[in-house]
Design a protein around this motif. Structure first.
Motif, PDB file in Angstrom:
ATOM      1  N   THR A   1       0.785  -1.395   0.067  1.00 38.97           N
ATOM      2  CA  THR A   1      -0.154   0.081   0.087  1.00 38.97           C
ATOM      3  C   THR A   1       0.773   1.181   0.016  1.00 38.97           C
ATOM      4  N   ASN A   2       2.344   1.002  -0.175  1.00 38.55           N
ATOM      5  CA  ASN A   2       3.050   2.175  -0.267  1.00 38.55           C
ATOM      6  C   ASN A   2       2.759   3.226   0.791  1.00 38.55           C
ATOM      7  N   GLY A   3       2.675   2.536   1.999  1.00 38.50           N
ATOM      8  CA  GLY A   3       2.817   3.369   3.521  1.00 38.50           C
ATOM      9  C   GLY A   3       1.528   4.135   3.442  1.00 38.50           C
ATOM     10  N   SER A   4       0.416   3.844   2.722  1.00 40.37           N
ATOM     11  CA  SER A   4      -0.963   4.701   3.088  1.00 40.37           C
ATOM     12  C   SER A   4      -1.838   3.883   4.113  1.00 40.37           C
ATOM     13  N   ILE A   5      -1.621   2.541   4.284  1.00 45.39           N
ATOM     14  CA  ILE A   5      -2.359   1.964   5.094  1.00 45.39           C
ATOM     15  C   ILE A   5      -1.257   1.482   6.362  1.00 45.39           C
ATOM     16  N   PHE A   6      -1.673   1.736   7.575  1.00 42.52           N
ATOM     17  CA  PHE A   6      -0.853   1.026   8.669  1.00 42.52           C
ATOM     18  C   PHE A   6      -2.002  -0.035   9.300  1.00 42.52           C
ATOM     19  N   ALA A   7      -1.567  -1.238   9.716  1.00 42.88           N
ATOM     20  CA  ALA A   7      -2.224  -2.131  10.330  1.00 42.88           C
ATOM     21  C   ALA A   7      -1.961  -2.585  11.467  1.00 42.88           C
ATOM     22  N   ILE A   8      -2.655  -2.608  12.522  1.00 40.58           N
ATOM     23  CA  ILE A   8      -2.111  -2.953  13.886  1.00 40.58           C
ATOM     24  C   ILE A   8      -3.078  -3.977  14.659  1.00 40.58           C
ATOM     25  N   GLY A   9      -2.544  -4.712  15.590  1.00 38.03           N
ATOM     26  CA  GLY A   9      -3.306  -5.460  16.456  1.00 38.03           C
ATOM     27  C   GLY A   9      -3.738  -6.674  15.676  1.00 38.03           C
ATOM     28  N   ASP A  10      -4.962  -7.410  16.116  1.00 35.71           N
ATOM     29  CA  ASP A  10      -5.438  -8.578  16.050  1.00 35.71           C
ATOM     30  C   ASP A  10      -5.714  -8.930  14.412  1.00 35.71           C
ATOM     31  N   CYS A  11      -5.676  -7.934  13.661  1.00 37.99           N
ATOM     32  CA  CYS A  11      -5.975  -8.001  12.448  1.00 37.99           C
ATOM     33  C   CYS A  11      -4.988  -8.171  11.690  1.00 37.99           C
ATOM     34  N   THR A  12      -3.584  -8.321  12.296  1.00 34.65           N
ATOM     35  CA  THR A  12      -2.430  -8.334  11.597  1.00 34.65           C
ATOM     36  C   THR A  12      -1.855  -9.892  11.927  1.00 34.65           C
ATOM     37  N   ALA A  13      -0.821 -10.392  10.867  1.00 35.35           N
ATOM     38  CA  ALA A  13      -0.405 -11.616  10.937  1.00 35.35           C
ATOM     39  C   ALA A  13       1.199 -11.429  11.198  1.00 35.35           C
ATOM     40  N   THR A  14       1.540 -11.271  12.608  1.00 37.84           N
ATOM     41  CA  THR A  14       2.923 -10.906  12.859  1.00 37.84           C
ATOM     42  C   THR A  14       3.467 -12.126  13.540  1.00 37.84           C
ATOM     43  N   SER A  15       4.624 -12.061  14.294  1.00 38.15           N
ATOM     44  CA  SER A  15       5.151 -12.997  15.165  1.00 38.15           C
ATOM     45  C   SER A  15       4.645 -12.852  16.452  1.00 38.15           C
ATOM     46  N   TYR A  16       4.131 -11.438  16.609  1.00 38.20           N
ATOM     47  CA  TYR A  16       3.539 -11.669  18.039  1.00 38.20           C
ATOM     48  C   TYR A  16       2.313 -12.203  18.236  1.00 38.20           C
ATOM     49  N   ALA A  17       2.020 -12.481  19.545  1.00 38.99           N
ATOM     50  CA  ALA A  17       0.499 -13.214  19.804  1.00 38.99           C
ATOM     51  C   ALA A  17      -0.377 -12.195  19.728  1.00 38.99           C
ATOM     52  N   PRO A  18      -1.578 -12.438  19.357  1.00 37.51           N
ATOM     53  CA  PRO A  18      -2.706 -11.274  19.215  1.00 37.51           C
ATOM     54  C   PRO A  18      -3.215 -10.848  20.561  1.00 37.51           C
ATOM     55  N   THR A  19      -2.479  -9.977  21.340  1.00 38.20           N
ATOM     56  CA  THR A  19      -2.594  -9.684  22.550  1.00 38.20           C
ATOM     57  C   THR A  19      -2.896  -8.080  22.692  1.00 38.20           C
ATOM     58  N   ALA A  20      -3.569  -7.689  23.947  1.00 37.72           N
ATOM     59  CA  ALA A  20      -3.953  -6.372  24.048  1.00 37.72           C
ATOM     60  C   ALA A  20      -2.409  -5.511  24.191  1.00 37.72           C
ATOM     61  N   GLN A  21      -1.612  -6.077  24.735  1.00 32.45           N
ATOM     62  CA  GLN A  21      -0.270  -5.606  25.019  1.00 32.45           C
ATOM     63  C   GLN A  21       0.355  -5.304  23.532  1.00 32.45           C
ATOM     64  N   VAL A  22       0.364  -6.192  22.824  1.00 34.65           N
ATOM     65  CA  VAL A  22       0.976  -5.888  21.441  1.00 34.65           C
ATOM     66  C   VAL A  22       0.139  -5.002  20.581  1.00 34.65           C
ATOM     67  N   ALA A  23      -1.215  -4.903  20.733  1.00 33.19           N
ATOM     68  CA  ALA A  23      -1.909  -4.022  19.892  1.00 33.19           C
ATOM     69  C   ALA A  23      -1.777  -2.538  20.654  1.00 33.19           C
ATOM     70  N   SER A  24      -1.627  -2.499  21.834  1.00 35.07           N
ATOM     71  CA  SER A  24      -1.384  -1.165  22.646  1.00 35.07           C
ATOM     72  C   SER A  24       0.143  -0.461  22.344  1.00 35.07           C
ATOM     73  N   GLN A  25       0.884  -1.375  22.433  1.00 41.21           N
ATOM     74  CA  GLN A  25       2.447  -0.756  21.959  1.00 41.21           C
ATOM     75  C   GLN A  25       2.454  -0.317  20.594  1.00 41.21           C
ATOM     76  N   GLN A  26       1.691  -1.276  19.660  1.00 34.97           N
ATOM     77  CA  GLN A  26       1.870  -0.669  18.192  1.00 34.97           C
ATOM     78  C   GLN A  26       1.145   0.436  17.983  1.00 34.97           C
ATOM     79  N   GLY A  27      -0.040   0.584  18.860  1.00 31.26           N
ATOM     80  CA  GLY A  27      -0.654   1.950  18.649  1.00 31.26           C
ATOM     81  C   GLY A  27       0.115   3.220  19.240  1.00 31.26           C
TER      82      GLY A  27
END
Ligand code: FAD
Ligand code: NAD
Length: 474
Positions: free
Chosen positions: A318-344
């Motif tokens: 998306t050339n940097g126009s869309i940022f995705a955070i939290g449970d909707c992403t597929a990353t190496s982190y667990a889908p937790t509130a901790q991860v989502a809030s640090q990403q935010g």
């Protein structure tokens, strides 16, 4: 006509989708003086999910763990537009979002499309049912506030129905058998809370029935809480044994019927177990909107678990126009509130840096333009010096990649006991018991959204200590 969105054509527009952990943490830190900010979410509040199982048994009241999104945005430097609506379409190519008011009351206009410069995609995930027959129709979920409220009503309905005169013994046993599916943290915490309700309150109000209430936790894997350390898994299993919560591991739910669940046992035999209530806590999957967005970028977005982002949380393709955070992403982190809030909060800092970079680039372009028109030697020298200084600053403008700092995992397991896996030096401390429970309570109290939430939750805890939980069913 009608209320307009706060708009300054000089500024870029950030549209934030969602009002959960990721979006709220972003909004808390974001400097809104730099951007037009619009938040779109079907819920006009933030939900503190860690205390949701407590709501399901009435330890905490529903309103104590939510906080209106406007409470947060009203203190921002520039007005933030909060829209209660569901995003129904994101056009990644044309950079637009379409959203619809899906609430009961609708005006003449209930759907519209707006453009964005940056989209923060933080819509979370939805309950994974694996298309297992009967789950949607007959099971209660434990994901949203209304799920917890529904569960509380359904649980009490089972108990009151079992208390109906001349109910047969088999029917009483069925009605009082509660099955929790999924031995992840949600299923374990809920089982613990159900047990507390039984011990602390139901034994007093329904003495003739309480002994017949059974709680069974069903998990497909060989153990519950696979993300916790072995020691804490054993501690949870032994606490559950003492609490008379049955754990069935290596057991898979194959179907949920109106009055029973169909289980595939470890030896692959199929058993149908009568029950009054099934709670489905078997994990999450991507929302349909997320799948639709990913389908627009088939070569960049191929991970079935969710949106693939780079080190700076930019959605690939998306050339940097869309940022995705939290449970909707597929990353190496667990889908937790901790991860989502640090990403935010990381993203809020990114936007601040982006605004600085854009200002510096504009300044450099302005000086370069001035250089083409000036003829005076002195003036030219001055301009060249300031251009060099701006370019140096621009060169130093670097966005550091997102780095997750794990603060530990905590879970309540009932009987005033909690477990915690806490990082310490280069290792880990695993602890469980009553002291951990007090730590769990103080940790959650301090992470609650506002002083209002903290006061309400602390008061709820005190009320339950003094008067017990309410068994009335509205
Ligand atoms: P969410 O917080 O789910 O927010 C998503 C937001 O998007 C919501 O506001 C939703 O209304 C909105 N939305 C949905 N669809 C749309 C749409 N179409 N358009 C616009 N907006 C939309 N994690 C921990 O770290 N510790 C815990 O103790 C813990 N306990 C939990 C207990 C329970 C019962 C549950 C269910 C989860 C728990 N979690 C915990 C996990 C944690 O809640 C999630 O990882 C976290 O909520 C993810 O944040 P998010 O912002 O990605 O999504
Ligand atoms: P989960 O994905 O962690 O666990 C779901 C469990 O259900 C899995 O162990 C899976 O094997 C099991 N399962 C799936 N289908 C099944 C079936 N048909 N029959 C039997 N078992 C089945 O889900 P969760 O517990 O909702 O947690 C979701 C996320 O939220 C996780 O990242 C978790 O860490 C986080 N969370 C954290 C806390 C906490 O830290 N206290 C509390 C709740 C949730």
């Amino acid at each position: 006509p009608g209320p307009q969105l706060p708009f300054d054509s000089e500024k870029k527009t950030i549209v934030v989708l969602g009002s959960g952990w990721g979006a709220t943490s972003l909004l808390k830190t974001l400097d809104t003086s730099e951007y037009n900010v619009i938040v779109i979410s079907p819920k006009n509040f933030f939900l503190f999910t860690p205390l949701l199982p407590s709501v399901a048994v009435g330890t905490v009241s529903p309103r104590s763990i939510i906080q209106s999104t406007r409470y947060l945005t009203r203190h921002k430097t520039r007005q933030v537009s909060v829209i209660e609506a569901e995003a129904t379409d994101v056009d990644a190519l044309n950079k637009t979002v379409t959203f619809t008011d899906n609430s009961e009351i609708k005006g003449l206009v209930s759907s519209t499309t707006i453009p964005y410069d940056y989209l923060v995609y933080a819509v979370g995930a939805e309950v994974q049912t694996f298309n297992i027959p009967g789950v949607k129709e007959h099971a209660c979920f434990m994901k949203e506030l209304h799920d917890a409220e529904r569960l509380q009503r359904a649980f009490m309905d089972c108990v009151e129905t079992a208390a109906f005169p001349t109910q047969s013994t088999a029917e009483v046993d069925r009605l009082l058998h509660m099955i929790v599916v999924g031995g992840g943290p949600t299923g374990v915490e809920l089982s613990g809370e159900l047990h507390d309700f039984l011990e602390d309150d139901l034994k007093m109000w329904y003495p003739e029935l309480a002994a017949k209430i059974r709680i069974t936790l069903v998990e497909a894997l060989p153990s519950v809480l696979p993300s916790f350390s072995k020691q804490l898994i054993s501690y949870t299993e032994s606490t559950f044994k003492e609490s008379k919560i049955d754990i069935l591991t290596k057991t898979m739910v194959k179907e949920v019927k109106e009055n029973s669940v169909v289980l595939q046992m470890p030896d692959k035999s199929i058993v149908e177990v009568p029950c009054g209530l099934v709670v489905w806590a078997a994990g999450n999957k991507s929302r349909a909107l997320t799948q639709k967005l990913m389908a627009q970028l088939p070569s960049d977005q191929t991970n079935k678990r969710g949106i693939v982002v780079d080190d700076h949380l930019r959605m690939n393709g998306t050339n940097g126009s869309i940022f995705a955070i939290g449970d909707c992403t597929a990353t190496s982190y667990a889908p937790t509130a901790q991860v989502a809030s640090q990403q935010g909060s990381y993203l809020a800092r990114c936007f601040h840096e982006l605004a600085k970079t854009e200002k510096l680039s504009a300044k450099a372009a302005e000086i370069e333009q001035a250089l083409t028109t000036t003829s005076s030697g002195d003036e030219k020298k001055k301009l060249e010096d300031s251009l060099a200084s701006v370019l140096k600053k621009l060169k130093n403008q670097k966005l550091r990649p997102f780095h997750y700092s794990h603060q530990g995992s905590l879970a309540y397991i009932g009987s005033e006991k909690a477990i915690a896996d806490l990082p310490f030096m280069d290792g880990n401390i695993a602890t469980g018991g009553v002291a951990t429970y007090l730590f769990w309570r103080s940790a959650y109290l301090s992470t609650l959204f506002s002083l209002r939430n903290r006061t309400l939750v602390a008061t709820d805890w005190l009320k339950v200590k003094l008067f017990g939980r309410d068994v009335s069913r509205d």
